[in-house]
Design an enzyme around this catalytic site. Structure first.
Site, PDB file in Angstrom:
ATOM      1  N   GLU A   1       1.073  -1.169  -0.168  1.00 34.92           N
ATOM      2  CA  GLU A   1      -0.155   0.079   0.202  1.00 34.92           C
ATOM      3  C   GLU A   1       0.770   1.214   0.103  1.00 34.92           C
ATOM      4  O   GLU A   1       0.500   2.271   0.683  1.00 34.92           O
ATOM      5  CB  GLU A   1      -1.039  -0.055   1.024  1.00 34.92           C
ATOM      6  CG  GLU A   1      -2.021  -1.257   1.247  1.00 34.92           C
ATOM      7  CD  GLU A   1      -2.912  -0.837   2.353  1.00 34.92           C
ATOM      8  OE1 GLU A   1      -2.779  -0.359   3.150  1.00 34.92           O
ATOM      9  OE2 GLU A   1      -4.238  -1.292   1.816  1.00 34.92           O
TER      10      GLU A   1
ATOM     11  N   GLU B   1      -6.924  -7.899  -0.629  1.00 36.37           N
ATOM     12  CA  GLU B   1      -7.672  -7.594   0.710  1.00 36.37           C
ATOM     13  C   GLU B   1      -8.992  -7.308   0.740  1.00 36.37           C
ATOM     14  O   GLU B   1      -9.282  -6.086   0.623  1.00 36.37           O
ATOM     15  CB  GLU B   1      -6.808  -6.604   1.540  1.00 36.37           C
ATOM     16  CG  GLU B   1      -5.453  -6.950   1.927  1.00 36.37           C
ATOM     17  CD  GLU B   1      -4.894  -6.121   2.883  1.00 36.37           C
ATOM     18  OE1 GLU B   1      -5.508  -5.113   3.417  1.00 36.37           O
ATOM     19  OE2 GLU B   1      -3.303  -5.968   2.923  1.00 36.37           O
TER      20      GLU B   1
HETATM   21  C1  GAL Z   1      -4.445  -2.785   5.059  1.00 38.76           C
HETATM   22  C2  GAL Z   1      -2.984  -3.405   5.244  1.00 38.76           C
HETATM   23  C3  GAL Z   1      -3.234  -4.465   5.959  1.00 38.76           C
HETATM   24  C4  GAL Z   1      -4.013  -4.455   7.222  1.00 38.76           C
HETATM   25  C5  GAL Z   1      -5.382  -3.859   6.847  1.00 38.76           C
HETATM   26  C6  GAL Z   1      -6.295  -3.756   7.975  1.00 38.76           C
HETATM   27  O1  GAL Z   1      -4.478  -1.280   4.931  1.00 38.76           O
HETATM   28  O2  GAL Z   1      -2.402  -3.712   4.192  1.00 38.76           O
HETATM   29  O3  GAL Z   1      -1.718  -5.091   6.240  1.00 38.76           O
HETATM   30  O4  GAL Z   1      -3.358  -3.574   7.995  1.00 38.76           O
HETATM   31  O5  GAL Z   1      -5.095  -2.651   6.278  1.00 38.76           O
HETATM   32  O6  GAL Z   1      -6.550  -4.698   8.738  1.00 38.76           O
END
Ligand code: GAL
EC number: 3.2.1.23
Length: 828
Positions: free
Chosen positions: A183, A252
């Site tokens: 990110e 994600e």
């Molecule tokens: C994203 C990040 C993950 C985790 C998630 C929230 O921004 O890439 O590693 O932190 O948010 O759980």
């Protein structure tokens, strides 16, 4: 003849060499999808972080992921866990990354390796080792020679480990994709031109490692080629890769959310999660990963933050202990099966969308052989009755219907037929009462009274700079001489500390003055308390406690930790305020607490310090105390938890292994919870949260592998704030009750997760209402006694399956033509 054989063999060997190995897989991509051996694929993936479970749990977690319809497991790699000191590596036990990837391979799944090595992940310091920060001229995540050198060193190390074990798909292994950075696009603008140069360097460095499978960069619009950019979020249907040759990928999909000390319990409904997935595939997505599929536990001190709890359950499809989180797991499983069955049209078909009005769209994916369709209703309140290809469909608000053959609705994201499992703590066998021994955190008096530490500096230091994060605790101690003529001298004097310590305890002349606990994210605060000072030498001892280092944001590594000052004594005389700034004084520092340094929690040191543990006068509310007790492990295989209600804050060890920080005395705020959770409309981390006004975390996971089945086990607690250990109990977690609300013509499957179904509490086929635990029959019911029907099928069995149909439950004229539902509640 012999000669000829030799030639064929050498030709074969040449072929093998030029393609890697005999069973190597070619992973590539085009604008539509990731391709594996030339075939475009629908990939369904889930994040499982190997150190957030124990290695004996991996096979079960992975097989449940496979059974849930996933074909890929995604994990980060945790730099600070693997390289705790520079060039000293640890890949043992739960950190055995190779074994984890091989377990995935053994299950026949693919893997996505997110090396980072910055990972965020609510992991301490985002995965960076603190020694790295303490190197000269260091700046993270930018063009900085020291940083780049270390990042390259670690990344290369991981890549080489994978290569040596032939774990990349190009070598016949399971790893189909690898990730560099994490990110960075979210923060790149804060780094100016250097940010762009850095991300270009990351891409080149990764590329030079020649792993034979594509690299991805998440949340990185215009990722330097050939990196593939991907999306992270609660929804990614609106996401369009900025590079037209990148397929639409989602690294994600947040299945729930993480929890902070003082925070509520996050909850994302199965309906909304399934909706986000179906929308993504309706709008051209082809790779989707659940973050997390299994969240697990932040054992030891790995929780980041500040203030991330020990549980990292995340409301993921598999709960912290590895149980199916139902209905989420099952509702998604059904969707996965259908999406897989639609792989060809979704990845090769022509796409056409039809606007059916009022935020309802149908999407048709068609090849010569097969067409598959979605009808999505993104309206947050209005259900829709639409006519599509001459047929009527009822599409509830905020839902997607899946029609694998473009005709029959096989699934709707808002119609959950999967059972709801209510997980409870088992107190069937009353657990034994623990017999505690205790001892004070020893020689603290020397520290508090005399201020003797292990290093001396002029002025105040940043906590992590001094501790290298070897401990949560750092004592800041100084002396100040006050004579009668000192201008601050008055009847009303106070100690004022400007601090970033997550928790601060203050002592003056050996007496406890008070503490400050950060709440509501106010990590930068002023502590002030009235104090009694003496003529002559006064001793100040401030204990700064850290509760997880920051893991996110531009330049997060240099955010202040500990007591950054100023520290002042203040005298109030009428309207006049006189300050004495101690910030530039000589300060003594003591890293950690003695009990930790002497490993009082360790089984090896237990004998040595035996004499000093006492059974007398067990204190119930004493700060800085150690407690120890023996216990028998609960029988069986059900996951074990320890209920720490009654305790304050500290750390807990089982047979010498830390199961994490605890803080059951920290309640979440009373506000912001609702009884009813409406899955419709955009989800956010606060929506549908529950457990307001309750301890943020009361139960702590005790992995079975930390326990000795036979013989004695030891629990050790370090209690920092003061608490009463007499209520501490070991329990198991089991499925206590199961409910289902199936729609007519659907199958209901009930299972108590390896325990028999013992009784039917409720069953009604017709128009019942209510929530699990408070179901009520409606105005119409099928003619047969539903409780009897269900009891006959289910009681005494491990699982049972029934059709929600009039055939099974009898028809009833009063029910009319409207669709009926079957509500069932059974006890386990
Ligand atoms: C994203 C990040 C993950 C985790 C998630 C929230 O921004 O890439 O590693 O932190 O948010 O759980």
């Amino acid at each position: 003849m012999k000669m000829k054989q030799f030639n064929l063999l050498s030709l074969f060997l040449i072929l093998i060499n030029s393609f890697g190995s005999a069973n190597s897989t070619i992973v590539s991509h085009d604008e539509r999808a990731i391709t594996i051996d030339g075939q475009r694929r629908i990939l369904l993936s889930g994040s499982i972080h190997y150190p957030r479970s124990t290695s004996d749990m991996w096979p079960d977690l992975i097989s449940k992921a496979k059974d849930g319809g996933l074909d890929t497991i995604e994990t980060y790699v945790f730099w600070n866990a693997h390289e705790p000191s520079r060039r000293q590596y640890d890949f043992s036990g739960n950190l055995d990354l190779v074994r984890f990837i091989k377990t995935i391979q053994g299950a026949g799944l693919y893997s996505v390796l997110r090396i980072g090595p910055y990972v965020c992940a609510e992991w301490n310091y985002g995965g960076f080792p603190v020694w790295l920060h303490n190197m000269p001229d260091m700046k993270f995540r930018t063009i900085n020679p020291g940083f780049m050198n270390e990042m390259q060193n670690f990344t290369t190390k991981i890549v080489n480990m994978m290569k040596e074990e032939s774990l990349f798909a190009s070598q016949g292994g399971p790893i189909i994709l690898a990730q560099i950075e994490n990110e960075y696009g979210n923060v790149i603008s804060s780094y100016g031109a250097e940010g762009k140069a850095y991300i270009d360097w990351c891409a080149n460095m990764a590329n030079s490692l020649d792993i034979g499978v594509p690299w991805i960069m998440c949340q990185q619009p215009h990722a330097p080629q050939p990196m593939i950019e991907t999306c992270n979020g609660f929804y990614c249907d609106q996401y369009k890769p900025s590079n037209p040759s990148s397929p639409k990928m989602w690294t994600e999909n947040w299945t729930g959310w993480f929890k902070n000390w003082g925070g509520k319990h996050p909850y994302r409904t199965a309906e909304d999660l399934a909706f986000s997935v179906a929308r993504f595939f309706q709008t051209g997505g082809t790779f989707q990963n659940y973050y997390m599929y299994h969240g697990g536990t932040n054992f030891g001190r790995v929780a980041g933050g500040p203030y991330i709890t020990t549980s990292y359950d995340y409301d993921a499809p598999l709960d912290e202990y590895g149980n199916l989180n139902q209905p989420k797991w099952g509702h998604l499983k059904q969707l996965h099966t259908l999406l897989k069955s639609m792989e060809k049209p979704l990845t090769y078909g022509n796409i056409s969308t039809i606007d059916l009005g009022n935020s309802v769209t149908a999407t048709v994916y068609s090849t010569n052989e097969k067409s598959s369709c979605f009808i999505g209703n993104v309206n947050a309140t209005a259900d829709a009755l639409v006519n599509f290809k001459g047929k009527d469909y009822n599409v509830p608000a905020w839902s997607v219907s899946v029609l694998p053959d473009c005709d029959k609705e096989a699934y709707n994201t808002a119609r959950v037929n999967t059972q709801t499992s209510i997980i409870t703590e088992d107190s069937c066998d009353e657990p034994e009462k623990l017999k505690w021994t205790w001892r004070p955190e020893f020689t603290t008096q020397k520290t508090i009274l005399k201020g003797s530490g292990d290093l001396i500096a002029k002025g105040l230091v940043d906590q992590k700079d001094v501790t290298n994060d070897a401990s949560d605790y750092l004592w800041y101690m100084t002396r100040v001489h006050l004579d009668k003529k000192d201008p601050i001298w008055s009847r009303n004097m106070s100690l004022r500390v400007h601090s970033n310590a997550h928790v601060l305890h203050a002592y003056v002349n050996g007496k406890y003055v008070g503490n400050e606990i950060v709440r509501d994210n106010k990590f930068d605060y002023r502590f002030e308390k009235k104090v009694n000072l003496v003529h002559g030498t006064n001793h100040l001892a401030l204990l700064s406690v850290s509760v997880g280092l920051q893991n996110y944001g531009p330049f997060f590594e240099s955010g202040p930790t500990g007591i950054n000052g100023p520290v002042k004594l203040v005298g109030y005389k009428g309207d006049e305020t006189i300050e004495k700034d101690l910030s530039k004084h000589q300060w003594d520092y003591k890293i950690g607490l003695n009990g930790f340094n002497h490993k009082l929690f360790s089984m090896k040191s237990a004998g040595h310090h035996h004499r000093k543990w006492s059974t007398e006068k067990l204190p119930a509310d004493r700060m800085l105390s150690w407690y120890k007790a023996n216990f028998k492990a609960p029988l069986g295989k059900d996951p074990v938890i320890v209920d720490l209600n009654g305790l304050g804050k500290g750390e807990v060890w089982i047979n010498g292994q830390s199961i994490g920080r605890y803080w059951p005395s920290f309640n979440s705020s009373d506000e912001g919870c609702t009884e009813e959770c409406d899955y419709r409309g955009e989800y956010g981390s606060d929506k549908c949260a529950f457990m307001c006004g309750k301890p943020t975390q009361r139960w702590y996971h005790v992995p079975r592998s930390f326990l000795n089945d036979k013989g004695h086990n030891t629990i050790t607690l370090f209690e920092e704030m003061g608490g009463d250990p007499s209520m501490v109990k070991f329990k198991t977690v089991v499925t206590g009750r199961v409910c289902a609300k199936a729609h007519e013509h659907n199958k209901v499957e009930l299972s108590c997760n390896n325990r028999p179904i013992s009784a039917v509490k409720f069953a009604s086929f017709g128009n019942p209402s209510g929530q699990c635990g408070s179901f009520a029959a409606g105005s119409c019911e099928g003619a047969k006694d539903a409780v009897k029907v269900v009891a006959k099928e289910c009681v005494g069995k491990l699982n049972c399956t029934m059709n929600a149909s009039s055939h099974k439950f009898g028809s009833n004229l009063d029910c009319g033509d409207s669709p009926k539902r079957l509500f069932v509640e059974v006890e386990c």
